[in-house]
Enzyme design. Structure first.
Site, PDB file in Angstrom:
ATOM      1  N   THR A   8       2.621  12.029   7.756  1.00  0.00           N
ATOM      2  CA  THR A   8       1.730  13.032   8.258  1.00  0.00           C
ATOM      3  C   THR A   8       1.550  13.126   9.795  1.00  0.00           C
ATOM      4  O   THR A   8       1.541  11.867  10.269  1.00  0.00           O
ATOM      5  CB  THR A   8       0.139  13.045   7.527  1.00  0.00           C
ATOM      6  OG1 THR A   8      -0.604  14.062   8.185  1.00  0.00           O
ATOM      7  CG2 THR A   8      -0.399  11.718   7.771  1.00  0.00           C
ATOM      8  N   HIS A   9       1.702  14.073  10.394  1.00  0.00           N
ATOM      9  CA  HIS A   9       1.948  14.324  11.714  1.00  0.00           C
ATOM     10  C   HIS A   9       0.967  15.385  12.430  1.00  0.00           C
ATOM     11  O   HIS A   9       0.971  16.466  11.854  1.00  0.00           O
ATOM     12  CB  HIS A   9       3.487  14.763  12.005  1.00  0.00           C
ATOM     13  CG  HIS A   9       3.565  14.595  13.682  1.00  0.00           C
ATOM     14  ND1 HIS A   9       3.879  13.606  14.384  1.00  0.00           N
ATOM     15  CD2 HIS A   9       3.807  15.577  14.337  1.00  0.00           C
ATOM     16  CE1 HIS A   9       3.937  13.786  15.680  1.00  0.00           C
ATOM     17  NE2 HIS A   9       3.936  15.173  15.514  1.00  0.00           N
ATOM     18  N   ASP A  49      10.060  12.051  12.850  1.00  0.00           N
ATOM     19  CA  ASP A  49       9.341  13.453  12.889  1.00  0.00           C
ATOM     20  C   ASP A  49      10.284  14.484  12.273  1.00  0.00           C
ATOM     21  O   ASP A  49       9.991  15.550  12.846  1.00  0.00           O
ATOM     22  CB  ASP A  49       8.366  13.750  14.059  1.00  0.00           C
ATOM     23  CG  ASP A  49       7.383  12.604  14.334  1.00  0.00           C
ATOM     24  OD1 ASP A  49       6.966  11.990  13.170  1.00  0.00           O
ATOM     25  OD2 ASP A  49       7.018  12.380  15.368  1.00  0.00           O
ATOM     26  N   ARG A  98       4.533   3.154  13.717  1.00  0.00           N
ATOM     27  CA  ARG A  98       5.861   2.237  14.022  1.00  0.00           C
ATOM     28  C   ARG A  98       6.699   3.139  13.541  1.00  0.00           C
ATOM     29  O   ARG A  98       6.653   3.807  12.557  1.00  0.00           O
ATOM     30  CB  ARG A  98       5.622   0.689  13.492  1.00  0.00           C
ATOM     31  CG  ARG A  98       4.591  -0.026  13.977  1.00  0.00           C
ATOM     32  CD  ARG A  98       5.412  -0.920  15.002  1.00  0.00           C
ATOM     33  NE  ARG A  98       4.195  -1.626  15.434  1.00  0.00           N
ATOM     34  CZ  ARG A  98       4.211  -2.389  16.651  1.00  0.00           C
ATOM     35  NH1 ARG A  98       5.411  -2.113  17.432  1.00  0.00           N
ATOM     36  NH2 ARG A  98       3.165  -2.899  17.143  1.00  0.00           N
ATOM     37  N   ILE A  99       8.139   2.911  14.323  1.00  0.00           N
ATOM     38  CA  ILE A  99       9.222   3.548  13.781  1.00  0.00           C
ATOM     39  C   ILE A  99      10.059   2.681  13.136  1.00  0.00           C
ATOM     40  O   ILE A  99      10.129   1.514  13.367  1.00  0.00           O
ATOM     41  CB  ILE A  99       9.906   4.142  14.904  1.00  0.00           C
ATOM     42  CG1 ILE A  99       9.184   5.194  15.785  1.00  0.00           C
ATOM     43  CG2 ILE A  99      11.453   4.586  14.578  1.00  0.00           C
ATOM     44  CD1 ILE A  99       9.739   5.606  17.124  1.00  0.00           C
ATOM     45  N   ARG A 153      13.324  -6.589  15.875  1.00  0.00           N
ATOM     46  CA  ARG A 153      13.060  -5.411  15.164  1.00  0.00           C
ATOM     47  C   ARG A 153      13.569  -5.358  13.757  1.00  0.00           C
ATOM     48  O   ARG A 153      12.908  -4.944  12.632  1.00  0.00           O
ATOM     49  CB  ARG A 153      13.481  -4.300  15.991  1.00  0.00           C
ATOM     50  CG  ARG A 153      13.180  -2.892  15.885  1.00  0.00           C
ATOM     51  CD  ARG A 153      13.237  -1.822  16.568  1.00  0.00           C
ATOM     52  NE  ARG A 153      12.998  -0.535  15.774  1.00  0.00           N
ATOM     53  CZ  ARG A 153      13.559   0.222  15.272  1.00  0.00           C
ATOM     54  NH1 ARG A 153      14.943   0.191  15.378  1.00  0.00           N
ATOM     55  NH2 ARG A 153      13.124   1.529  14.668  1.00  0.00           N
TER      56      ARG A 153
END
Ligand code: GRF
Length: 190
Positions: A106-107, A143, A89-90, A63
């Site tokens: 955007t969520h 988020d 992806r984070i 990662r």
């Protein structure tokens, strides 16, 4: 305002931004569009003549390696802002730090309600009567960053996840373009 846009999926939000830029509605230059996997979003960028790049997790040992490669790729375009438009992806804290205060996501919910990858499904399951979309700054927690703009979308009795998400995405496209336009003019966003 020079931006790099990151996508993972169908890229309808990206398309709204591409269209707004092409039509001169916002003072934004899209330096490049990147993705974590081949997707329709990348294809939309190519069709619009925008440079693209792919940084796949499977091409990196871990990662950390993927995050550093993504960071280098994005930094190479020297963007004023990085837009996550359906980027699934984070990224890690170092990536966020590298572009501190300059990453916009955007969520599809009214944060802080329903963070995570299944926001629309979770809102439906909870039985809320109103949900919506949030455009926010990215911080290390998922988020969770400062909210730049929100729009509400009513939940209808006959809604399925797909139908509700489509209406949210219609509101999302408009809010995203408006917010980018405001950021480009350095004015407060609604
Ligand atoms: C958007 O609703 C985004 O907020 C969510 O996934 C959707 C991506 O749609 N995370 P698209 O790829 O822009 O069409």
């Amino acid at each position: 305002m020079r931006i790099v846009v990151m996508v993972s999926g169908s890229g309808t939000n990206l398309q709204a931004v591409l269209d707004a830029v092409r039509e001169g509605r916002i003072d934004v230059e899209i330096a490049a569009v990147g993705a974590d996997k081949p997707c329709l979003g990348l294809e939309r960028a190519r069709q619009a003549g925008v440079e693209t790049f792919l940084v796949r997790p499977s091409d990196h040992a871990d990662r950390e390696g993927w995050n550093r490669a993504l960071e280098r790729a994005v930094a190479g375009y020297a963007p004023d802002r990085v837009l996550f438009a359906g980027f699934m992806r984070i990224v890690d804290a170092r990536f966020v730090q590298a572009f501190a205060g300059r990453i916009v996501n955007t969520h599809p919910s009214l944060l802080p309600s329903f963070p995570g990858a299944h926001a629309v499904r979770d809102a439906l399951a909870h039985g809320v009567k109103v949900t919506g979309v949030t455009v926010h700054e990215v911080v290390a927690d998922v988020d969770a960053g400062p909210i730049l703009a929100q729009a509400a979308v009513p939940v209808l009795a006959e809604d399925t996840e797909a139908r509700l998400h489509e209406r949210i995405k219609a509101a999302e496209r408009e809010l995203l373009v408006d917010t980018l336009g405001a950021l480009a003019r350095s004015v407060p966003v609604r």
